[in-house]
Design an enzyme around this catalytic site. Structure first.
Site, mmCIF file in Angstrom:
data_model
loop_
_atom_site.group_PDB
_atom_site.id
_atom_site.type_symbol
_atom_site.label_atom_id
_atom_site.label_comp_id
_atom_site.label_asym_id
_atom_site.label_seq_id
_atom_site.Cartn_x
_atom_site.Cartn_y
_atom_site.Cartn_z
ATOM 1 C CD GLU A 61 -1.168 -0.303 3.707
ATOM 2 O OE1 GLU A 61 -2.034 -1.179 3.671
ATOM 3 O OE2 GLU A 61 -1.042 0.495 4.635
ATOM 4 C CB CYS A 86 2.887 7.596 2.730
ATOM 5 S SG CYS A 86 3.421 6.436 4.001
ATOM 6 C CB CYS A 138 7.636 -4.477 9.657
ATOM 7 S SG CYS A 138 9.030 -3.603 10.394
ATOM 8 C CB CYS A 189 6.671 -1.411 16.815
ATOM 9 S SG CYS A 189 8.309 -0.969 16.209
ATOM 10 C CB CYS A 225 3.324 -1.069 14.369
ATOM 11 S SG CYS A 225 3.393 -1.059 12.580
ATOM 12 N N GLY A 263 6.879 -1.458 6.615
ATOM 13 C CA GLY A 263 8.258 -1.934 6.629
ATOM 14 C C GLY A 263 9.244 -0.973 7.248
ATOM 15 C CB SER A 298 9.757 7.303 8.840
ATOM 16 O OG SER A 298 9.348 6.919 10.134
ATOM 17 C CB CYS A 301 1.691 1.769 9.874
ATOM 18 S SG CYS A 301 3.229 0.979 9.613
#
Ligand code: SAH
Ligand code: SF4
Length: 344
Positions: free
Chosen positions: A90, A103, A110, A114, A117, A157, A189, A332
Site C-alpha cells: 500500500e 507515503c 516488518c 513494534c 503497529c 516496513g 522514517s 501503517c
C-alpha cells in the site's frame, strides 16, 4: 523476468551496446520510463522497433499492478498494488495546499515487531525490490495525473532493514536522469538500525530523517519496541548528531498512547533527552490510530493538546499529525490487513 528498473545505468548501457545500438539510446529509454512514465516498451516511439521488441522480450516494465484506489473524505487516497507473487502493498497520497505527498512502503510486513503497529504485528513476508519501491511513485503519478512533489518512506516496513534496495530506489528517485525528485523532499522514517543509519547519513547527508522514538525513556521503549534492546536510542541519536547532518533538523515521531507514553514524567524525559543530546529537532505527535484487537488507545484530545503545549514551552517545535485518512485505515499496514482478511 527482471524489471528494467532493477538494473543499473551501467548494465543497461552494456546491454544496449551488446545489441549493437549506440549509448545515447540508454538515456532515451530512461526518459521514457522515468519522465514520460510509459506503460509499454512499444510506446517508446523514437527507439528502433527491433530494440523495443528486444526490451519487451528481456525485461518487464512494471513490477506492480494497481488493485484498488480508496478515497477518504479528507482527500487522502489509499492505493493498493499487487505484486507478481500475489502480495498486496500500500501507498498513501496526501494532498495539501501546494504539495502532493506520497507515503511509500519498503517491505511486505516488518520484522521490527513494534507492539502498537499493525504491520509489525502481522509479521514479515519479504523485502521489496527497488523496482517495487519506485513503481509506487510512478504508478501513483499515473493514477493521479500529476507527480507527487514529496515522498515519505513511512509505509509498511522498516527501510533500514532493506537498506540495499531502499538505497538503490532512493538513488533513482533523486537522480536527474531518473525521477529527479529533490533529495530534500524525500523523508525516511526509521526506528534506527545503527550500521545502516550510519550508511544513510554518510551517503545521503541532506535527506530528511524522521526517527520513531515514541518515548524519552529506554525502559518504556523496550516494552513497546524490541529494537531498543539491540539499538538503543541513546546511540541512535548520537549517529544523527554527526557533523555532516548538523544543519539538518531531525523529526522525532512520537505515537501517543494512553497510559503508555503520555504522562508528565514521560514528556519530561523526552524534553530532557532532547536537551541533553543538544539535538536540533522538531517533534511530531501522532495520536495512536486504533486497529482491530490492538491493546492500545489514543489519549483524550485535551491531553494531546496539553502535551504539545508542554513541549513547545521548552522551545521545541511540536506538531500534532492529523490522523488523515483514518476513515480508510490509512495508518501503517492496516488496510492491507483488512484487505487480506476480507478476502479469506
Ligand atoms: N518502520 C518505519 C517506517 C514505517 S512506520 C518506522 O517505524 O519509522 C511509520 C510510522 O507509523 C512510525 O512513526 C510508527 O511509529 C507509526 N505508527 C505505527 N503504527 C501506528 C498506529 N497504530 N498509529 C499511529 N502511528 C503508528
Ligand atoms: Fe515496523 Fe515501523 Fe511498524 Fe515498527 S512501526 S513494526 S518498524 S513498520
Amino acid at each position: 523476468m527482471r524489471n528494467i528498473k532493477d538494473i543499473s545505468v551501467k548494465e543497461l548501457h552494456e546491454y544496449i551496446s551488446s545489441l549493437g545500438y549506440e549509448k545515447y539510446r540508454t538515456y532515451q529509454i530512461l526518459g521514457w520510463i522515468y519522465k514520460r512514465k510509459v506503460s509499454n516498451f512499444s510506446e517508446m516511439t523514437d527507439i528502433p522497433k527491433s530494440l523495443r521488441e528486444k526490451l519487451e522480450e528481456d525485461f518487464e516494465l512494471f513490477s506492480l499492478t494497481p488493485v484498488d484506489k480508496i478515497k477518504s473524505v479528507d482527500n487522502t487516497t489509499k492505493l493498493l498494488f499487487g505484486t507478481k507473487d500475489g502480495e498486496i502493498i500500500e501507498s498513501v497520497l496526501i494532498p495539501s495546499k501546494d504539495k502532493l505527498t506520497l507515503c511509500i512502503s519498503t517491505q511486505i510486513g516488518c520484522r521490527m515487531g513494534c507492539k502498537f503497529c499493525s504491520t509489525g504485528m502481522q509479521g514479515f513476508k519479504r523485502n521489496l525490490k527497488p523496482s517495487e519501491i519506485i513503481d509506487q511513485y510512478l504508478l501513483a503519478a499515473k493514477i493521479e495525473g500529476r507527480s507527487p512533489t514529496n515522498i515519505v518512506i513511512m509505509g509498511m516496513g522498516e527501510p533500514l532493514d532493506n537498506w540495499d534496495n531502499v538505497r538503490l530506489a532512493i538513488k533513482k528517485l533523486i537522480d536527474e536522469k531518473h525521477c529527479a525528485i529533490s533529495k530534500r523532499r524525500i523523508t525516511l522514517s526509521t526506528v534506527g538500525i545503527i550500521p545502516e543509519l550510519k550508511k544513510l547519513v554518510s551517503e545521503f547527508p541532506e535527506l530528511p530523517i524522521a526517527l520513531s522514538l515514541n518515548t524519552g525513556r529506554s525502559e518504556t521503549r523496550k516494552k513497546i519496541m524490541p529494537i531498543e534492546k539491540l539499538h538503543p536510542m541513546n546511540k541512535v541519536l548520537d549517529v544523527l548528531k554527526e557533523k555532516k547532518r548538523t544543519r539538518k533538523i531531525l523529526t522525532i515521531e512520537y505515537v501517543l498512547m494512553d497510559g503508555i507514553n503520555d504522562s508528565d514524567e514521560e514528556i519530561e524525559s523526552l524534553v530532557n533527552l532532547i536537551k541533553v543530546k543538544n539535538i536540533k529537532c522538531k517533534v511530531n505527535l501522532i495520536p495512536f490510530n486504533e486497529w482491530e484487537n490492538s491493546p492500545f488507545k489514543k489519549p483524550p484530545e485535551d491531553r494531546i493538546l496539553r502535551i504539545q503545549e508542554k513541549i513547545i514551552s521548552h522551545g521545541i517545535s511540536t506538531f500534532i499529525r492529523k490522523s488523515r485518512g483514518s476513515d480508510i485505515l490509512a495508518a501503517c499496514g492496516q488496510l492491507r490487513w483488512k484487505y487480506l482478511h476480507d478476502r479469506r
